[in-house]
Every structure is written in structure tokens, then in C-alpha cells.
Design a protein around this motif. Sequence first.
Motif, PDB file in Angstrom:
ATOM      1  N   TRP A  12     -95.281  17.226  46.899  1.00 14.03           N
ATOM      2  CA  TRP A  12     -93.990  17.781  46.440  1.00 14.03           C
ATOM      3  C   TRP A  12     -94.136  18.386  45.047  1.00 14.03           C
ATOM      4  N   HIS A  13     -94.786  17.652  44.170  1.00 14.77           N
ATOM      5  CA  HIS A  13     -94.999  18.154  42.809  1.00 14.77           C
ATOM      6  C   HIS A  13     -95.839  19.437  42.856  1.00 14.77           C
ATOM      7  N   ALA A  14     -96.875  19.433  43.686  1.00 10.83           N
ATOM      8  CA  ALA A  14     -97.761  20.604  43.780  1.00 10.83           C
ATOM      9  C   ALA A  14     -96.992  21.840  44.263  1.00 10.83           C
ATOM     10  N   GLU A  53     -93.869  22.617  43.848  1.00  9.82           N
ATOM     11  CA  GLU A  53     -93.004  23.182  42.812  1.00  9.82           C
ATOM     12  C   GLU A  53     -93.820  23.755  41.650  1.00  9.82           C
ATOM     13  N   GLU A  54     -94.997  23.193  41.398  1.00  9.01           N
ATOM     14  CA  GLU A  54     -95.859  23.772  40.352  1.00  9.01           C
ATOM     15  C   GLU A  54     -96.314  25.168  40.753  1.00  9.01           C
ATOM     16  N   ILE A  55     -96.619  25.343  42.045  1.00  9.58           N
ATOM     17  CA  ILE A  55     -97.004  26.687  42.503  1.00  9.58           C
ATOM     18  C   ILE A  55     -95.798  27.621  42.397  1.00  9.58           C
ATOM     19  N   GLY A  97     -95.608  15.110  28.825  1.00  6.99           N
ATOM     20  CA  GLY A  97     -96.136  16.479  28.891  1.00  6.99           C
ATOM     21  C   GLY A  97     -95.110  17.469  29.414  1.00  6.99           C
ATOM     22  N   GLU A  98     -94.406  17.083  30.459  1.00 11.30           N
ATOM     23  CA  GLU A  98     -93.452  18.025  31.058  1.00 11.30           C
ATOM     24  C   GLU A  98     -92.235  18.218  30.154  1.00 11.30           C
ATOM     25  N   ALA A  99     -91.863  17.173  29.404  1.00  9.66           N
ATOM     26  CA  ALA A  99     -90.759  17.333  28.446  1.00  9.66           C
ATOM     27  C   ALA A  99     -91.162  18.359  27.382  1.00  9.66           C
ATOM     28  N   GLN A 158     -86.808  21.598  37.776  1.00 11.97           N
ATOM     29  CA  GLN A 158     -87.953  21.058  38.523  1.00 11.97           C
ATOM     30  C   GLN A 158     -88.770  20.097  37.651  1.00 11.97           C
ATOM     31  N   GLU A 159     -89.068  20.507  36.423  1.00 10.19           N
ATOM     32  CA  GLU A 159     -89.910  19.644  35.575  1.00 10.19           C
ATOM     33  C   GLU A 159     -89.211  18.319  35.247  1.00 10.19           C
ATOM     34  N   VAL A 160     -87.914  18.386  35.035  1.00 10.64           N
ATOM     35  CA  VAL A 160     -87.178  17.154  34.728  1.00 10.64           C
ATOM     36  C   VAL A 160     -87.267  16.186  35.917  1.00 10.64           C
ATOM     37  N   MET A 161     -87.165  16.732  37.127  1.00  8.47           N
ATOM     38  CA  MET A 161     -87.267  15.853  38.308  1.00  8.47           C
ATOM     39  C   MET A 161     -88.689  15.334  38.515  1.00  8.47           C
ATOM     40  N   HIS A 162     -89.671  16.158  38.172  1.00 12.08           N
ATOM     41  CA  HIS A 162     -91.061  15.664  38.267  1.00 12.08           C
ATOM     42  C   HIS A 162     -91.258  14.464  37.341  1.00 12.08           C
ATOM     43  N   SER A 163     -90.730  14.616  36.114  1.00 13.67           N
ATOM     44  CA  SER A 163     -90.868  13.513  35.156  1.00 13.67           C
ATOM     45  C   SER A 163     -90.193  12.259  35.699  1.00 13.67           C
TER      46      SER A 163
HETATM   47 FE   LIG Z   1     -94.255  19.430  36.999  1.00 13.81          FE
END
Ligand SMILES: [Fe+2]
Length: 282
Positions: free
Chosen positions: A161-163, A165-167, A50-52, A79-84
Amino acid sequence: MARATTPQDLIITPRDRRFGRGAAQARWWMAGDPVATAYYNALSATFPKGEAYFVESVRLFRDGTPPKLAQEIKSFVTQEVMHSREHVQFNKRALEAGYDLSGLEARVEWRLSISRARPPIVNLAATMCLEHFTAILAHQLLKNPRHLARADAESAALWRWHAVEEIEHKAVAYDTWLHATRDMSRWKRWKIKAKVMLFVTRNFVVDRSLGTLELLRQDGITGTRAWARMLWFAWVRPGMMRKILGAWLAFFLPGFHPWNQDDRALIANEDVRLQAQGEAYA
Ligand SMILES: [Fe+2]
Ligand SMILES: [Fe+2]
């Protein structure tokens, strides 16, 4: 309502953190509860693919954006790449704990293949809607300590942590959308975003529910009992879906912008906490 804009002094800061490396994770890492665990595991199963998709959808519109937004897109991508990366590891731990996520991942792939066949602006709209979704889930997750109160500490830190960065990057896809559709009439913009939001919400609720039920099945919980327990968890107690309903509806109001709700205080609080935990784990 006057539309807010992204705060001028907001700096999106990728926090390169790793969680749970080399640590075994209890099968029911979430409060020792199969339902709560299934719910979060089902969500996590969607993140890498999803993030990709979010990244590729937004990136296509980076050219020609004002420099501040262009920089924010870059930080959003990081940020999204690190979340994945971290959710791939998290999902691996779920696998090691005995769950098979392949059916859930295949469904995400199927949904995305349908979206990818649509024009890029539709994919940007879908990303913008899903980013609102993740931002309001993140807000609720951090605002209400009850959600992660009894979770395994490392896993809870990953989700917080994910939350954070999403905010922090919640308006990047939205601002990119505003820029990309700047020549459209307000009515047309609203019509597209409302339609896409209803569509992705339906898919989100259906797919996450099916994913949760599949993981519960793997725990031997099936039929009406599985449905009842899942619905109770999602809508009643702790009732994440019920609690985000108001913020979800706000998306349809004229003048909506993700930063109409300035929740940077939640980020600041968590940064202190994550830093302390990082030191403890170092
Ligand atoms: Fe994310
Ligand atoms: Fe995001």
C-alpha cells in the motif's frame, strides 16, 4: 532525452487504509528471517519523522504553484500523513515483538535537525531526492514479488500500500522543485540536485545499514557475520540496492523526470489486490 511531465490524467488518491490493528506481529515477520526483518524494520523506523519532514519541506513552496500541482501537494500531504500513522503502528508492533527502535529514531532526528538548519530550498531538494529514492524502492518492491513473498500477509499489505502511493506521488516534490527553481539556470539546478542526491544517498545507505546492524545486534547477531549477512541481503539476494542502481543513476541524466518511467500499471495491479485483501480483512 525529452523530459516527460506528470501525466495530465494522474489523480493522486489517498487510500485511507489501516493494517494489523490489534494483531500481534511475529518478531521475524519477514520470512522468519532476522536479517530481512531488520532491514525493513530499520526503514520503517525512519518513516514517521522522515515523512513529516517531507511534508513540511514541500508545503512551504505550495503558494503560487499552478492549481494542478497545488492539488497534488495537498494529496501528497494526506498520503504521507497516513503512511506515518500506519508506520507508527507498525513500529509499535516491532516494539511489542521486543525491538528497541529508539536509537534509530534518535539518529533520524539528529539528521533532520541538521537539514532543518539549512535554507528551505535545500530541504525541498533533499525531499525531492529522497522521494526519488522511495519511488524506485517502491517500484522494485511491487515489480519483483520475491521481496515480500514470504512476509506476514498484513505487513506485506502495508508495505505494498505504501509503495503504491509512493509511486503515485513520486513527482510531487520534483515538480515543486522545478517550479521553485524555474528562474535558475539548468546547470545550477543540476549541480544542486546532483550534489544533494549524492549527500542524501550516502546518509541513507550509512544510516539504514547502522540501523539494520543495531536491530541484528538485538537479535544477538554481531560482528562480521552481521555485516556479511546484511550486505548479502541488500546487494546480492534479493539485492534491493543492486536492483535500484540503474533507476538511481537515471536521476543524474539530463532531462530526468520521475514520470520518464511510467509505472502506473504497477499501481493498477496492486489496487485490485489491496481491495481484495481489504474485503478479506473487513
Ligand atoms: Fe510515504
Ligand atoms: Fe513519499
